[in-house]
Design an enzyme around this catalytic site. Structure first.
Site, PDB file in Angstrom:
ATOM      1  N   SER A  11     106.633  33.116 -57.891  1.00  0.00           N
ATOM      2  CA  SER A  11     106.098  32.495 -56.677  1.00  0.00           C
ATOM      3  C   SER A  11     105.003  33.343 -56.032  1.00  0.00           C
ATOM      4  O   SER A  11     103.962  32.818 -55.617  1.00  0.00           O
ATOM      5  CB  SER A  11     107.231  32.255 -55.679  1.00  0.00           C
ATOM      6  OG  SER A  11     107.914  33.462 -55.380  1.00  0.00           O
ATOM      7  N   TRP A  12     105.178  34.670 -55.981  1.00  0.00           N
ATOM      8  CA  TRP A  12     104.206  35.530 -55.313  1.00  0.00           C
ATOM      9  C   TRP A  12     102.936  35.680 -56.142  1.00  0.00           C
ATOM     10  O   TRP A  12     101.822  35.576 -55.621  1.00  0.00           O
ATOM     11  CB  TRP A  12     104.841  36.871 -55.010  1.00  0.00           C
ATOM     12  CG  TRP A  12     104.106  37.783 -54.060  1.00  0.00           C
ATOM     13  CD1 TRP A  12     104.121  39.141 -54.089  1.00  0.00           C
ATOM     14  CD2 TRP A  12     103.301  37.447 -52.927  1.00  0.00           C
ATOM     15  NE1 TRP A  12     103.375  39.664 -53.061  1.00  0.00           N
ATOM     16  CE2 TRP A  12     102.852  38.639 -52.326  1.00  0.00           C
ATOM     17  CE3 TRP A  12     102.901  36.229 -52.362  1.00  0.00           C
ATOM     18  CZ2 TRP A  12     102.033  38.671 -51.195  1.00  0.00           C
ATOM     19  CZ3 TRP A  12     102.076  36.262 -51.232  1.00  0.00           C
ATOM     20  CH2 TRP A  12     101.654  37.461 -50.664  1.00  0.00           C
ATOM     21  N   SER A 136     104.997  38.000 -45.706  1.00  0.00           N
ATOM     22  CA  SER A 136     104.145  37.075 -46.473  1.00  0.00           C
ATOM     23  C   SER A 136     104.951  36.285 -47.507  1.00  0.00           C
ATOM     24  O   SER A 136     104.881  36.570 -48.700  1.00  0.00           O
ATOM     25  CB  SER A 136     103.041  37.863 -47.188  1.00  0.00           C
ATOM     26  OG  SER A 136     103.607  38.959 -47.910  1.00  0.00           O
ATOM     27  N   ALA A 138     105.670  33.681 -50.168  1.00  0.00           N
ATOM     28  CA  ALA A 138     104.770  33.002 -51.097  1.00  0.00           C
ATOM     29  C   ALA A 138     104.650  31.515 -50.777  1.00  0.00           C
ATOM     30  O   ALA A 138     103.574  30.921 -50.939  1.00  0.00           O
ATOM     31  CB  ALA A 138     105.282  33.195 -52.529  1.00  0.00           C
ATOM     32  N   LYS A 189     113.697  46.839 -45.909  1.00  0.00           N
ATOM     33  CA  LYS A 189     113.944  45.639 -45.099  1.00  0.00           C
ATOM     34  C   LYS A 189     114.737  44.609 -45.885  1.00  0.00           C
ATOM     35  O   LYS A 189     115.476  43.793 -45.314  1.00  0.00           O
ATOM     36  CB  LYS A 189     112.625  45.062 -44.576  1.00  0.00           C
ATOM     37  CG  LYS A 189     111.600  44.671 -45.641  1.00  0.00           C
ATOM     38  CD  LYS A 189     111.754  43.265 -46.151  1.00  0.00           C
ATOM     39  CE  LYS A 189     110.784  42.966 -47.265  1.00  0.00           C
ATOM     40  NZ  LYS A 189     110.961  41.636 -47.867  1.00  0.00           N
ATOM     41  N   ASP A 242     107.682  42.597 -41.525  1.00  0.00           N
ATOM     42  CA  ASP A 242     108.332  42.096 -42.731  1.00  0.00           C
ATOM     43  C   ASP A 242     109.837  41.962 -42.529  1.00  0.00           C
ATOM     44  O   ASP A 242     110.478  41.049 -43.059  1.00  0.00           O
ATOM     45  CB  ASP A 242     108.035  43.041 -43.904  1.00  0.00           C
ATOM     46  CG  ASP A 242     108.042  42.328 -45.248  1.00  0.00           C
ATOM     47  OD1 ASP A 242     108.347  41.120 -45.280  1.00  0.00           O
ATOM     48  OD2 ASP A 242     107.746  42.974 -46.263  1.00  0.00           O
ATOM     49  N   ASN A 254     116.638  37.274 -50.067  1.00  0.00           N
ATOM     50  CA  ASN A 254     117.606  38.299 -49.661  1.00  0.00           C
ATOM     51  C   ASN A 254     118.520  37.774 -48.562  1.00  0.00           C
ATOM     52  O   ASN A 254     119.743  37.972 -48.618  1.00  0.00           O
ATOM     53  CB  ASN A 254     116.869  39.552 -49.187  1.00  0.00           C
ATOM     54  CG  ASN A 254     116.158  40.252 -50.328  1.00  0.00           C
ATOM     55  OD1 ASN A 254     116.770  40.954 -51.110  1.00  0.00           O
ATOM     56  ND2 ASN A 254     114.849  40.043 -50.440  1.00  0.00           N
ATOM     57  N   GLU A 279     115.795  41.424 -54.674  1.00  0.00           N
ATOM     58  CA  GLU A 279     115.417  42.824 -54.801  1.00  0.00           C
ATOM     59  C   GLU A 279     116.217  43.741 -53.881  1.00  0.00           C
ATOM     60  O   GLU A 279     116.376  44.929 -54.158  1.00  0.00           O
ATOM     61  CB  GLU A 279     113.917  42.968 -54.575  1.00  0.00           C
ATOM     62  CG  GLU A 279     113.114  42.278 -55.689  1.00  0.00           C
ATOM     63  CD  GLU A 279     111.616  42.488 -55.590  1.00  0.00           C
ATOM     64  OE1 GLU A 279     111.077  42.365 -54.484  1.00  0.00           O
ATOM     65  OE2 GLU A 279     110.994  42.745 -56.636  1.00  0.00           O
TER      66      GLU A 279
END
Length: 346
Positions: A11-12, A136, A138, A189, A242, A254, A279
């Site tokens: 996606s990113w 940001s 995606a 984060k 973020d 997440n 992640e």
């Protein structure tokens, strides 16, 4: 116009291909999966990751890694963080001296406790490594919704060059010299977002989430500053910015994984349902390892690790956080006066 190769068609990577194509650059995207490249070539849409977002025919897709790296002005590493080292090893022989490599993944390597840019520099010492990060998603960048990020590099010249490449009317980019701070904020984060999602899954409210975000920033700052990063970075786009979006947004994998864990699913079940790399799960053990290495107290990180890897009930973890010893919020702030307490005479 720059020639840009993007490694990773998730996606990113796909969203960034649209942004950079809109900016007039020559863009090609690499995927390790032939079926994914075929789908993108035929449909001009990533139906699984960015449904409804049309990809211009000027963006090219390939499974040829060398073609996507060799002689490109910029290589964007958009593979999930657990695959950063392996991908860097594969492209090392194709990278020219001084070729710009921009990492856009977020994570810390569990076994070495290295940031992703440190991994890339270790594997590709001839590259000019930079980092792009910030709030940001995606899904929103792909829809060209206004977004702001920060780019960091070893030199101001490289940072400003990349700023000009990525910046657009809907994608504002700032620069900073604090690569370490940007990467730590981006990786840690995700761990706090797992905790925030877990609280949501347990049915807790906005007060709980605000507490996790605020105290999460405090934990990230304590660790980051002790490692040599700048405090200001953690109150900026790759830190607080973020963290807020990742803890609050329905786009956040997440937060979603944490939500499922709060509802009673195991870590494995939650990751399977999210169907993307979470992640924060990979960064959680690394964050705990860094806290132990630098002797920094990180109670939220510690408790989320116990939930993830020791099967501790999430409700018990929240209870243990609430019942910790009394603390001062800002220990460095002095009291103006001792004050008089009549109870002291009773």
């Amino acid at each position: 116009m720059a020639k840009i190769g993007i490694l990773g068609a998730g996606s990113w990577g796909t969203a960034l291909s649209l942004l950079l194509d809109d900016n007039g650059h020559q863009v090609q995207v690499w995927s390790a999966f032939e079926e994914e490249v075929h789908m993108l070539d035929q449909k001009h849409e990533h139906q699984a990751k960015l449904p409804g977002v049309k990809i211009p025919e000027t963006v090219h897709f390939t499974t040829d890694l060398e073609m996507c790296v060799r002689d490109q002005d910029i290589v964007v590493l958009a593979v999930p963080s657990p695959f950063t080292r392996n991908t860097a090893q594969k492209i090392k022989s194709f990278v020219n001296e001084g070729q710009k490599i921009v990492n856009v993944a977020k994570g810390i390597e569990e076994t070495t406790l290295m940031t992703l840019s440190e991994i890339i520099e270790e594997e590709i010492p001839q590259g000019d490594v930079a980092v792009l990060s910030g709030p940001s998603h995606a899904e929103e960048v792909g829809r060209r919704l206004p977004t702001t990020c920060v780019v960091s590099a070893k030199t101001q010249k490289t940072a400003e060059y990349l700023q000009s490449v990525f910046m657009s009317p809907v994608f504002r980019v700032y620069t900073t010299p604090d690569i370490l701070g940007v990467e730590l904020g981006a990786a840690l984060k995700n761990v706090i977002a797992l905790a925030a999602g877990t609280a949501d899954g347990l049915g807790y409210g906005d007060n709980t989430k605000a507490a996790l975000i605020t105290r999460g920033v405090a934990e990230i700052c304590r660790l980051g500053v002790s490692m040599g990063a700048r405090m200001e970075t953690f109150y900026g786009l790759s830190g607080m910015g973020d963290l807020i979006v990742t803890c609050a947004s329905t786009h956040s994998r997440n937060r979603k994984a944490g939500y499922l864990i709060g509802q009673g699913k195991t870590m494995t079940e939650a990751m399977d349902e999210v169907k993307m790399v979470v992640e924060g799960v990979y960064s959680a053990k690394a964050a705990k390892g860094l806290a132990e290495k630098y002797q920094i107290e990180m109670p939220i990180v510690t408790e989320i690790c116990r939930v993830l890897f020791e099967d501790k009930p999430a409700s018990c973890a929240v209870n243990d956080l609430m019942l910790r010893d009394k603390k001062v919020e800002s220990p460095d702030l002095p009291w103006q006066q001792t004050g008089y307490c009549p109870l002291s005479e009773q």
